[in-house]
Design an enzyme around this catalytic site. Structure first.
Site, PDB file in Angstrom:
ATOM      1  N   LYS A 216       0.830  -1.208   0.000  1.00  0.00           N
ATOM      2  CA  LYS A 216       0.000   0.000   0.000  1.00  0.00           C
ATOM      3  C   LYS A 216       0.869   1.265   0.000  1.00  0.00           C
ATOM      4  O   LYS A 216       0.647   2.185  -0.799  1.00  0.00           O
ATOM      5  CB  LYS A 216      -0.911  -0.017   1.236  1.00  0.00           C
TER       6      LYS A 216
ATOM      7  N   GLU B 164      -2.916   8.100  12.157  1.00  0.00           N
ATOM      8  CA  GLU B 164      -1.731   7.310  11.819  1.00  0.00           C
ATOM      9  C   GLU B 164      -0.904   7.026  13.078  1.00  0.00           C
ATOM     10  O   GLU B 164      -0.833   7.861  13.978  1.00  0.00           O
ATOM     11  CB  GLU B 164      -0.841   8.096  10.840  1.00  0.00           C
ATOM     12  N   ARG B 165      -0.277   5.869  13.115  1.00  0.00           N
ATOM     13  CA  ARG B 165       0.718   5.631  14.166  1.00  0.00           C
ATOM     14  C   ARG B 165       1.948   6.485  13.848  1.00  0.00           C
ATOM     15  O   ARG B 165       2.280   6.686  12.683  1.00  0.00           O
ATOM     16  CB  ARG B 165       1.097   4.149  14.189  1.00  0.00           C
TER      17      ARG B 165
END
Length: 471
Positions: free
Chosen positions: A166, A192-193
């Protein structure tokens, strides 16, 4: 934090007092003048907590959602109305930089000075300003352009788990947008991390496309208000490049479900009655407010590719169904294809696009794409027989189908520019016409006698001869 509030005389500031705090929800009384909705308040003894006004509770009471941690805040603390909504920098100066929801740089480089600031809450483009004709947004990636063509100014969903390519696909799309369309790419990370954000920044930098990219993050550890609004911050930056710079913009959003999740958290904190499956009652409105700002005009287009997480693989989940209603294409990445080394791992039989009609893409493109799908679908049905009885037990016609399908699968692979340093293969950007021509020739059994591996990781079909010459 960079002060993005408008300068004003301290004596003229609209001051209030905090009267209640419930998690990220803060109630403030303003005796003199009640702030407008979406106004930014600076709260606390050091004015270091940012709160956005979300509702009026009375003639002098406002309720807001904190966009920064409320640790240390107490009743009786002062609040100051900035007199305006959150404003983020726009323009050429923001290219190559990383921002948070407030428009502050978070890449440890010098802060941006002298840039124009714009409010993050903007109305969608009116229907009269939109371009009504449908145009294809060519990506230079064969599997996408042939089978799931993207709409210029449209929205495509990208479904893929960890390790299926991805991020690689996103960086290649950014690279091709810069080279092919002379456009700008904006990556918006919602929930998001921090590890993912740092890795993506490094990947984009190593791929050499950072100078034409803007990154905006509302990370997973931030309050729900910040995660909810970061998409609007990114869209404000994108709208400048479309309307003022007259450029095409590729907007990558990861992940739309985190946006829905943040809205659900805020709804619960604000005490709203939950709707179906516990989601907020305003779910469809909130998604529409974000998605409707993504459109094309006479000056340029914002084309969006959005990662979509489907909870428990339930495609009837309200977060998924309300998102699907806005998408014009869906790209499914398959872990099985990735394990076979077929990159990009686009699943041709499950991916779809509303653009794939003869009126839009043309009769030839449509017919070739349908024949490719049909051939791959027949091969899929034959796989069980092959596994049990072997290829020799198939009829002559079925063997031809398998032969074509396996060559099509390999031809739809492609070396990426952004992975040259890892694969040792020079990347290819393939025109749509070359992709159609190659598939058509394979379907006509032109390469039936050639080895399958000869068609693996090619650009256009003509490269098969130069590959032969190298042997």
């Amino acid at each position: 934090m960079t002060d993005l509030t408008t300068e004003s005389n301290p004596a003229e500031m609209n001051k209030g007092t905090v009267v209640a705090i419930r998690g990220s929800v803060v109630d403030v009384v303003f005796p003199a003048d009640i702030p407008a909705l979406h106004n930014m308040l600076t709260v606390g003894p050091e004015s270091n907590i940012i709160v956005e006004v979300v509702s009026h509770q009375g003639k002098d009471l406002v309720r807001g959602i904190a966009l920064s941690p409320t640790r240390g805040l107490k009743r009786g603390d002062p609040a100051i109305d900035s007199g305006d909504m959150i404003r983020v920098p726009v323009g050429k100066k923001i290219l190559g930089r990383m921002f948070n929801v407030f428009g502050d740089t978070i890449d440890e480089k010098d802060p941006i000075t002298g840039a124009e600031l714009r409010g993050i809450h903007q109305e969608p483009v009116s229907i009269s300003r939109r371009v009504t004709s449908s145009e294809i947004f060519e990506t230079g990636i064969k599997a996408i352009d042939l089978l799931t063509p993207l709409e210029r100014g449209g929205k495509a969903g990208l479904f893929g788990g960890a390790g299926v390519g991805k991020t690689v696909l996103i960086t290649e799309l950014i690279n091709n947008t810069v080279g092919k369309h002379e456009g700008v790419s904006i990556f918006c990370g919602i929930g998001e991390r921090s590890r993912e954000a740092e890795e993506l920044y490094r990947d984009i930098q190593e791929a050499g496309v950072l100078d034409n990219t803007v990154m905006v993050f509302g990370q997973m550890n931030e309050p729900p208000g910040a995660r909810f609004l970061v998409g609007h911050s990114a869209l404000t930056m994108a709208e400048y490049f479309r309307d003022e710079a007259r450029q095409d913009v590729l907007l990558l959003i990861d992940n739309i479900f985190r946006f829905v999740q943040a809205g659900s958290e805020m709804s619960g904190l604000l005490g709203k009655m939950p709707s179906r499956v516990g989601y907020q009652p305003t779910l469809s409105t909130e998604i529409a407010e974000l998605q409707e700002r993504i459109s094309n005009t006479a000056t340029g287009a914002i084309t969006s590719i959005q990662a979509v997480y489907v909870p428990a693989d339930d495609f009837t989940d309200p977060s998924a169904t309300h998102t699907f209603a806005h998408l014009s294409a869906s790209i499914i990445l398959s872990r099985k294809r990735a394990s076979e080394g077929l990159y990009p791992a686009v699943e041709p039989l499950r991916s779809w696009s509303k653009m794939l009609t003869p009126l839009i893409v043309g009769e030839r493109h449509y017919q070739v794409a349908q024949k490719v799908r049909r051939t791959l679908a027949e091969y899929e049905e034959l796989k069980d027989i092959i596994a049990m009885l072997g290829l020799e037990e198939l009829s002559q016609d079925d063997r031809h189908v398998v032969n074509r399908a396996r060559r099509l699968e390999r031809f739809l692979t492609q070396p990426f520019v952004t992975t040259e340093q890892f694969t040792g293969m020079s990347g290819r950007v393939v025109d749509l016409e070359d992709a159609i021509d190659g598939c058509e020739r394979i379907l006509n059994d032109e390469f039936a006698e050639r080895s399958e591996s000869d068609l693996y990781m090619l650009g256009k079909i003509g490269e098969i001869k130069s590959k032969e010459g190298k042997k």
